[in-house]
Design an enzyme around this catalytic site. Structure first.
Site, PDB file in Angstrom:
ATOM      1  N   HIS A  75       2.190   4.375   4.719  1.00 56.24           N
ATOM      2  CA  HIS A  75       1.290   5.062   3.790  1.00 56.24           C
ATOM      3  C   HIS A  75       1.721   6.518   3.603  1.00 56.24           C
ATOM      4  CE1 HIS A  75      -2.254   2.089   4.686  1.00 56.24           C
ATOM      5  NE2 HIS A  75      -1.199   1.516   4.158  1.00 56.24           N
TER       6      HIS A  75
ATOM      7  N   SER B  81       0.794  -1.220   0.000  1.00 51.78           N
ATOM      8  CA  SER B  81       0.000   0.000   0.000  1.00 51.78           C
ATOM      9  C   SER B  81       0.833   1.280   0.000  1.00 51.78           C
ATOM     10  CB  SER B  81      -0.982   0.005   1.183  1.00 51.78           C
ATOM     11  OG  SER B  81      -0.342  -0.338   2.378  1.00 51.78           O
TER      12      SER B  81
END
Length: 242
Positions: free
Chosen positions: A182, A132
């Site tokens: 992230h 991610s």
């Protein structure tokens, strides 16, 4: 045209994104075929042995975990959400920037995301894994490309961007997911995407000079990553056991 034919046609147009999806899925399946511990949800030892990122291990010399963790996923849900997010925007960005620039942004975003995660969790044991951070780098790189090229809002694939952002936001709620990865990946993707997009506006898409400049930018980013890793690396006699 059937759905299968449409999918195969799009896959041929976006070979890098398709290849990344296939590699991630293959790694997920093969790791669990070879190691039955992976059939148990959230088996920490399995995740670590197959390349998950743990700051204490990474900074004690296992630097490769910053890379391998990008292919480790904790469950089918985790994998599916990541791959859908990657496909939603990756298949679009890949068509507007050079292939090696796409790969460079993807992996450097993932690596810097891993580094950010490790620095944030250096005093606490956290198992971090998943693509991610790299995917968010692709999303923000596309946003940077749109800003640099003054793309009209009506021309942006808003649905694809929203799908990717929603999926990555949901991923952040899963166990064993560290949101610092992230943040680091998103920031890296936006910066590199902006620089690459500016270079594309200045020079011809396929010019040798463009490739050299982008290559130098990526080398500088890689050197910065290496120096940052060394700054946090533990003493040579440090050993961490799990």
């Amino acid at each position: 045209m059937s759905l299968l034919k449409q999918t195969l046609f799009l896959a041929k147009q976006t070979k890098i994104t398709s290849s990344l999806v296939v590699i991630n899925v293959a790694y997920f399946i093969i790791s669990r075929m070879l190691d039955s511990r992976g059939l148990t949800t959230h088996d920490n030892a399995f995740l670590i042995d197959w390349g998950a990122d743990v700051a204490q291990l990474t900074f004690s010399g296992q630097y490769w975990r910053m890379f391998t963790n990008l292919f480790v996923h904790i469950s089918v849900t985790h994998l599916a959400m990541n791959m859908l997010a990657l496909w939603s925007v990756g298949s679009i960005l890949e068509r507007v920037i050079p292939p090696f620039a796409f790969l460079g942004i993807y992996f450097l975003s993932g690596l810097y995301g891993s580094l950010a995660s490790d620095i944030a969790t250096i005093n606490v044991v956290v198992i971090s894994c998943g693509a991610s951070g790299a995917i968010l780098g692709i999303i923000t790189a596309f946003l940077a490309f749109s800003l640099v090229n003054h793309v009209d809002m009506e021309q942006l694939p808003i649905k694809s961007i929203i799908v990717s952002l929603v999926l990555t936001a949901a991923i952040g709620l899963l166990p064993s997911i560290d949101n610092m990865a992230h943040i680091g990946g998103a920031a890296t993707g936006f910066i590199l995407g902006g620089i690459v997009s500016a270079c594309l506006r200045k020079f011809k898409y396929s010019s040798s000079l463009l490739n050299i400049i982008i290559g130098i930018i990526f080398i500088i980013a890689a050197v910065g990553l290496y120096l940052a890793y060394l700054d946090y690396q533990f003493p040579a006699n440090y050993r961490y056991y799990y």
